[in-house]
Design a protein around this motif. Structure first.
Motif, PDB file in Angstrom:
ATOM      1  N   ARG A 156       0.830  -1.204   0.000  1.00  0.00           N
ATOM      2  CA  ARG A 156       0.000   0.000   0.000  1.00  0.00           C
ATOM      3  C   ARG A 156       0.869   1.260   0.000  1.00  0.00           C
ATOM      4  NH1 ARG A 156      -4.065  -0.639   4.625  1.00  0.00           N
ATOM      5  NH2 ARG A 156      -3.813  -2.873   4.236  1.00  0.00           N
ATOM      6  N   MET A 157       1.977   1.185   0.759  1.00  0.00           N
ATOM      7  CA  MET A 157       2.907   2.319   0.745  1.00  0.00           C
ATOM      8  C   MET A 157       3.485   2.504  -0.656  1.00  0.00           C
ATOM      9  SD  MET A 157       3.165   3.588   3.859  1.00  0.00           S
ATOM     10  CE  MET A 157       4.617   4.605   3.710  1.00  0.00           C
TER      11      MET A 157
ATOM     12  N   GLY B 227      -4.269   8.841   1.058  1.00  0.00           N
ATOM     13  CA  GLY B 227      -3.830   7.451   1.140  1.00  0.00           C
ATOM     14  C   GLY B 227      -2.330   7.341   1.317  1.00  0.00           C
ATOM     15  N   PRO B 228      -1.859   6.200   1.809  1.00  0.00           N
ATOM     16  CA  PRO B 228      -0.436   6.055   2.150  1.00  0.00           C
ATOM     17  C   PRO B 228       0.503   6.290   0.963  1.00  0.00           C
ATOM     18  CG  PRO B 228      -1.603   3.955   2.332  1.00  0.00           C
ATOM     19  CD  PRO B 228      -2.634   5.000   2.125  1.00  0.00           C
ATOM     20  N   ALA B 229       0.082   5.854  -0.216  1.00  0.00           N
ATOM     21  CA  ALA B 229       0.990   5.969  -1.348  1.00  0.00           C
ATOM     22  C   ALA B 229       1.074   7.403  -1.853  1.00  0.00           C
ATOM     23  CB  ALA B 229       0.541   5.052  -2.479  1.00  0.00           C
TER      24      ALA B 229
ATOM     25  N   ALA C  66       2.378   7.467   8.275  1.00  0.00           N
ATOM     26  CA  ALA C  66       2.485   6.729   7.014  1.00  0.00           C
ATOM     27  C   ALA C  66       1.148   6.640   6.287  1.00  0.00           C
ATOM     28  CB  ALA C  66       3.019   5.327   7.277  1.00  0.00           C
ATOM     29  N   GLY C  67       0.050   6.721   7.034  1.00  0.00           N
ATOM     30  CA  GLY C  67      -1.256   6.557   6.411  1.00  0.00           C
ATOM     31  C   GLY C  67      -1.780   5.143   6.536  1.00  0.00           C
ATOM     32  N   LEU C  68      -1.094   4.323   7.296  1.00  0.00           N
ATOM     33  CA  LEU C  68      -1.542   2.943   7.470  1.00  0.00           C
ATOM     34  C   LEU C  68      -2.551   2.819   8.598  1.00  0.00           C
ATOM     35  CD1 LEU C  68       1.894   1.156   7.057  1.00  0.00           C
ATOM     36  CD2 LEU C  68      -0.001   1.176   5.442  1.00  0.00           C
ATOM     37  N   GLU C  69      -2.630   3.860   9.389  1.00  0.00           N
ATOM     38  CA  GLU C  69      -3.527   3.810  10.534  1.00  0.00           C
ATOM     39  C   GLU C  69      -4.333   5.102  10.500  1.00  0.00           C
ATOM     40  OE1 GLU C  69      -4.234   0.869  12.834  1.00  0.00           O
ATOM     41  OE2 GLU C  69      -2.059   1.018  12.791  1.00  0.00           O
ATOM     42  N   GLN C  70      -5.628   4.971  10.653  1.00  0.00           N
ATOM     43  CA  GLN C  70      -6.476   6.152  10.602  1.00  0.00           C
ATOM     44  C   GLN C  70      -6.206   7.064  11.802  1.00  0.00           C
ATOM     45  OE1 GLN C  70     -10.560   5.207   9.789  1.00  0.00           O
ATOM     46  NE2 GLN C  70     -10.447   6.939   8.389  1.00  0.00           N
TER      47      GLN C  70
ATOM     48  N   LEU D 191       5.734   9.314   1.056  1.00  0.00           N
ATOM     49  CA  LEU D 191       6.576   8.762   2.102  1.00  0.00           C
ATOM     50  C   LEU D 191       6.997   7.343   1.724  1.00  0.00           C
ATOM     51  CD1 LEU D 191       4.050   9.461   4.983  1.00  0.00           C
ATOM     52  CD2 LEU D 191       5.733  11.042   4.088  1.00  0.00           C
TER      53      LEU D 191
ATOM     54  N   ARG E  45       2.852   4.902  12.051  1.00  0.00           N
ATOM     55  CA  ARG E  45       1.917   4.347  11.080  1.00  0.00           C
ATOM     56  C   ARG E  45       0.808   5.341  10.743  1.00  0.00           C
ATOM     57  NH1 ARG E  45       1.464  -1.033  10.430  1.00  0.00           N
ATOM     58  NH2 ARG E  45      -0.768  -0.861  10.675  1.00  0.00           N
TER      59      ARG E  45
ATOM     60  N   ALA F 150      -8.181  -0.096   9.508  1.00  0.00           N
ATOM     61  CA  ALA F 150      -8.950   1.112   9.271  1.00  0.00           C
ATOM     62  C   ALA F 150      -8.143   2.105   8.455  1.00  0.00           C
ATOM     63  CB  ALA F 150      -9.364   1.734  10.592  1.00  0.00           C
TER      64      ALA F 150
ATOM     65  N   PRO G 187      -7.024   4.623   5.856  1.00  0.00           N
ATOM     66  CA  PRO G 187      -7.889   5.531   5.148  1.00  0.00           C
ATOM     67  C   PRO G 187      -8.035   5.198   3.672  1.00  0.00           C
ATOM     68  CG  PRO G 187      -5.921   6.646   6.003  1.00  0.00           C
ATOM     69  CD  PRO G 187      -5.911   5.268   6.532  1.00  0.00           C
ATOM     70  N   ALA G 188      -6.951   4.677   3.060  1.00  0.00           N
ATOM     71  CA  ALA G 188      -7.017   4.456   1.624  1.00  0.00           C
ATOM     72  C   ALA G 188      -7.991   3.345   1.282  1.00  0.00           C
ATOM     73  CB  ALA G 188      -5.643   4.108   1.080  1.00  0.00           C
TER      74      ALA G 188
END
Ligand SMILES: Nc1ncnc2c1ncn2[C@@H]1O[C@H](COP(=O)(O)OP(=O)(O)O)[C@@H](O)[C@H]1O
Ligand SMILES: [Mg+2]
Lengths: 271, 304, 367
Positions: free
Chosen positions: A170-171, C71-73, C50-54, C77, C47, B15, B17-18
């Motif tokens: 996803r990153m 979104g993370p991508a 990073a966007g992996l965790e809300q 980062l 995280r 959870a 967001p994406a």
């Protein structure tokens, strides 16, 4: 290892004895299929091999039609079950909710429902809807029949994929689809393959629904072989030839794919 | 909690967001829905029929039967015999396959020449369809005159056994065990192979012999795998059908009639849909009782 | 160019709040280390960035733009995971090029970038191997390479060295520091190891139980810890803490009495200190010395000889774990009775709430 020679010999002898004993009925069946009917009722190991029984079986029943039905129904049921189960197992493994555990157990418990319990209504439903003796009817039944086990097996595979790998994806910019296509599918392909194999075997060998819901048109090899169980089943050579023909495809397939199958047959019980 | 555990738990990143997590967790719905329909519709129909007079041969007797079908069922000695046979079959096959399977798994974990070929041979019965297995055993193996077992018995000067009339249920149990032993062996073997060698070596340092190692190290390690074998086999053993259909047709008398075969006989041989449905309801109840205990204990075991 | 700012950032799992309102500014090209005990929320905070965790509450801004919902991508980062999270079915070069492939970068350009990253990390000979055929250190470098290839605005590291052995850890630490200089980007690095924090960081953020305890340069945290938690967490061996009572407070410092009756003048601003108030005295092991006329008497319980240093574990002042660090090889033996003295200018004093009193002498390297 510092085992004594005696113990190693004992292990080898025992191992081979067990293997040969378990395999013997299959070996004997194949052997008998090449005998004449008079040789067949003797326990003779050396005889004049003949293909006469195979010829008779071919003449009596349309083997290829039964075999085609078996292949079509097994493949169809497996593909349908996988199509339903993959999204379900994916969502349960990677996006669990508080209900997930209960859902999985419930699915398994539906598998405990004995088919006989619902034979009558299914039979009547099939009769009303014209699904009796159709391949699509059996495909649907087989998919449903194996769905809980297929979901469970896939779930255990998906659970083994580290979350961090998907997060790394996803990153790196993977969309949901990219995540599934580039990461999940290649990573879990062995699992899907082994699940599919088990489903194929179970479908191929299923003998309750196929005997009760088909008669001629959609009848698979299980029905083919059942037709040899009547009193004339005493013709051992013909019976063996028919049996060999019914079993050979899946047996050979099973031998070649057993490594793959074994990998998956852990149901999360190992590690 | 292990990664392979059945316990779902909360995943990190659930959870993010994406990804719209709720949407993804709905991917389970198609499977749930079809299974629900697959379970509910026939269940309701079976329940309904079980309270009706419904014979396919005799369309004149119709209507509500009350609990007649059930009353008839519980007063039918065949029913109690079939219940007993179902459970005896289940328990015997489980004991045989798990017991032998464990021993064979330990055996096949030892290196010996040609082990891989021997293993393939040993698991072959798993690929054989029940109908064929039953036919081969009934005729080629256990036939009192022409069967291999009879020939062997005579060679040793013994009286051949007429298996299906003298020991009908035991014969069926034997055939079914032959089919399921490879499955137990496969799963248990994988489990044995995953046993940490250091653990066993530690036990040896502590002075554990072969037997002690088996009971104190191997067997506890196998408990999860054994649970899985029991669970899966139970699912299939509760509804053994083809083996009985092909070999004994439930007989002699009701000696090998299990619940599955009883219902089949009612519905499709006597065309008594009402009576068969009452039997079906009992089968479902029985399955649920077994499932209740089994799923719960097995699931708990799989969590840890 | 990348600056980050966190404004009252919060995270709750159900009713449990694990990040309890964090305010933080990170400058461009800064190397920031989040440090704190295990379970304090470092990974969660990283995280969230990073966007992996809300993010449950507050604002996360990158270059002045709020990115809570990005979104993370798309945040620009890259992250290096503790477990490396390499794609097991891809080769080293496929692993590193995966993000570019998803971004539909042409193959030639992709290869150039992968080769460049491989050169920086000396991964050239391994490009066609699968992760399972690499050593731990090599996997770790592939994970970093995967981040480099994307040329991110910010690098995120979550305990990247914790799976390496001690020697490799030291070496990789230096490599990451070198990388920071070479790439000149913002880096955020999570660790529970204060040595990593001290050696790598421009700025350390000390976290405890979801809150920031102190933010500052390594030396600032070392010389002027804001409270007793930071004082205990930063510095190795740990600071010695002794219960004491204020005897007198004045312009030259605060005089305190130790349990044995010994008295020490600590050079800190007296503030509201009054005689008789309970305080805690903090003395770093390196600020104590063997001194036959020293005020503190004790018995040596254990001697650790490190060659260049000797650590004496002392029973004294009601504690049995006071540590005195002696340069070189000391002749002192276990069970020997010794007297030690402490440098009052280097001591710390904490009030009843654990907050540090400002020290009078600022260290010359600390602004
Ligand atoms: N998915 C989750 N659900 C509930 N609590 C969590 C979850 N992830 C982490 N936590 C809790 O949040 C706290 C901080 O965890 P983490 O950020 O991983 O700590 P650290 O990285 O500092 O060791 C811990 O107490 C942990 O139990
Ligand atoms: Mg962490």
């Amino acid at each position: 290892m510092t085992d004594s020679l005696a113990k190693r010999i004992l292990v080898a002898v025992l191992g081979w004895a067990v293997a040969l004993l378990l395999f013997f009925p299959i070996f004997w069946m194949v052997l008998t299929s090449f005998k004449s009917e008079t040789d067949a009722i003797t326990a003779r190991l050396f005889f004049q091999p003949t293909l006469a029984s195979y010829g008779e079986v071919f003449a009596r029943a349309d083997y290829l039609a039964f075999a085609f039905n078996s292949i079509a129904i097994s493949l169809g049921g497996t593909v349908l079950a996988l199509a339903l189960a993959i999204p379900a197992a994916y969502s349960m493994a990677f996006h669990p909710t508080p209900r997930t555990r209960g859902t999985l157990l419930w699915m398994l418990s539906t598998k405990m429902l004995p088919p006989v319990g619902v034979l009558v209504p299914i039979y009547l439903l099939f009769r009303t809807t014209g699904l009796l003796d159709t391949r699509s009817g059996l495909i649907g039944i087989y998919a449903l029949m194996n769905l809980p086990i297929v979901v469970w097996m896939l779930f255990t595979f998906y659970k083994e994929v580290p979350h961090e790998i998907l997060e790394a994806g996803r990153m790196d910019g993977a969309t949901t689809w990219g995540e599934v296509y580039h990461l999940l599918m290649p990573l879990t392909l062995p699992g899907v393959a082994s699940t599919g194999l088990l489903s194929l075997i179970l479908c191929w060998n299923e003998a309750f629904w196929s005997l009760n819901l088909t008669s001629s048109h959609a009848a698979p090899l299980t029905a083919f072989i059942a037709s040899f169980s009547s009193p004339e089943g005493l013709f051992f050579a013909k019976l063996s030839a028919a049996s060999t023909m019914a079993v050979a495809p899946i047996l050979i397939f099973g031998w070649f794919s057993q490594k793959q199958l074994v990998q998956g047959l852990t149901f999360g019980a190992v590690k | 909690m292990s990664a392979t555990s059945i316990e779902a738990g909360t995943a990190p990143g659930d959870a993010a967001p994406a990804a719209s997590a709720p949407a993804r967790s709905f991917l389970v719905m198609p499977s749930v829905l079809v299974l629900l329909v697959w379970m509910i519709v026939p269940l309701v129909m079976t329940l309904w029929f079980s309270f009706r007079n419904y014979n396919l041969l005799d369309p004149t007797t119709q209507g509500f039967a009350g609990i007649n079908n059930y009353a008839y069922l519980v007063t039918d000695p065949d029913f109690w015999a079939s219940l007993r046979n179902t459970l005896v079959l289940l328990a015997s096959v489980l004991v045989i396959t798990v017991g032998l399977g464990t021993l064979l798994a330990v055996l096949f974990n030892q290196p010996f020449p040609g082990r891989n070929v021997a293993r393939v041979l040993a698991i072959s019965p798993f690929f054989v369809m029940p109908t064929v297995a039953a036919l081969v055993w009934k005729n080629l193996m256990m036939h009192p005159i022409y069967g291999v077992l009879g020939v062997v018995a005579r060679a040793f000067g013994m009286q051949p056994v007429d298996w299906f009339s003298q020991f009908p249920l035991a014969s069926v149990i034997g055939i079914v065990s032959w089919e399921w032993l490879p499955f137990a062996l496969l799963i248990l073997l994988t489990a044995v192979q995953s046993l940490d060698n250091e653990q066993r070596e530690a036990a040896r340092m502590d002075g554990a012999g072969m037997i002690a190692q088996f009971f104190f190290i191997t067997l506890p390690h196998l408990s999860r795998a054994i649970s899985v074998v029991i669970m899966i086999e139970t699912i299939f053993l509760l509804s053994v059908f083809a083996e009985i259909f092909v070999t004994t047709s439930g007989g002699p008398g009701n000696a090998t009639t299990n619940l599955a075969f009883l219902i089949y006989a009612r519905a499709l041989l006597q065309f008594d849909v009402g009576g068969a449905s009452a039997g079906g309801v009992v089968a479902i109840l029985l399955a649920n009782i077994v499932a209740f205990f089994l799923v719960r204990t097995v699931a708990r075991r799989l969590e840890t | 160019m990348a600056t980050l700012s966190l404004r009252n950032v919060r995270k709750a799992y159900g009713p449990v709040e694990v990040i309890k309102g964090i305010d933080l500014d990170i400058d461009d090209r800064e190397f920031v280390v989040f440090v704190g005990p295990s379970g304090c929320g470092k990974s969660t905070l990283l995280r969230m960035i990073a966007g992996l965790e809300q993010i449950t509450g507050g604002d996360l801004n990158i270059d002045g733009k709020r990115v809570n919902e990005v979104g993370p991508a798309d945040r620009g980062l890259a992250m290096v995971f503790q477990s490396y999270a390499l794609y097991p079915h891809m080769t080293v070069s496929e692993n590193m090029g995966f993000a570019l492939r998803l971004a539909k970068v042409p193959k030639a350009e992709r290869d150039t970038k992968v080769k460049e990253a491989a050169r920086i990390l000396q991964l050239g000979p391994y490009l066609d191997r699968k992760p399972k055929d690499l050593s731990g250190g090599q996997r770790q470098r592939v994970a970093i390479g995967r981040a480099i290839v994307r040329a991110p605005k910010v690098f995120l590291f979550d305990e990247p060295l914790s799976n390496l052995d001690a020697a490799l850890r030291g070496q990789t630490r230096i490599e990451i520091a070198r990388l920071h200089e070479e790439l000149a980007t913002t880096m955020i690095y999570v660790t529970h190891d204060q040595v990593e924090a001290m050696t790598m960081a421009d700025k350390i953020v000390v976290l405890q139980a979801g809150r920031v305890e102190q933010v500052g340069s390594p030396l600032e945290l070392y010389h002027n810890p804001a409270n007793i938690f930071v004082a205990g967490f930063i510095g190795s061996p740990r600071m010695n803490v002794i219960d004491a009572t204020v005897v007198s407070a004045g312009g030259g410092g605060v005089e305190v009495r130790l349990p044995s009756g010994a008295q020490i003048v600590v050079e800190v601003a007296a503030g509201a200190m009054q005689p008789g108030m309970p305080v805690r005295l903090g003395i770093r092991p390196e600020a104590m010395r063997i001194d036959p006329s020293g005020p503190i008497a004790g018995e040596v319980r254990l001697v650790e000889r490190l060659g260049g240093l000797t650590l004496l574990h002392l029973g004294a002042e009601g504690r049995d774990d006071l540590i005195v660090q002696v340069e070189g090889t000391s002749a002192v033996e276990a069970h020997q009775a010794v007297r030690v003295s402490a440098d009052g200018a280097a001591c710390h004093l904490f009030d009843a709430d654990g907050l540090a009193l400002p020290r009078l002498a600022r260290h010359q390297l600390v602004a």
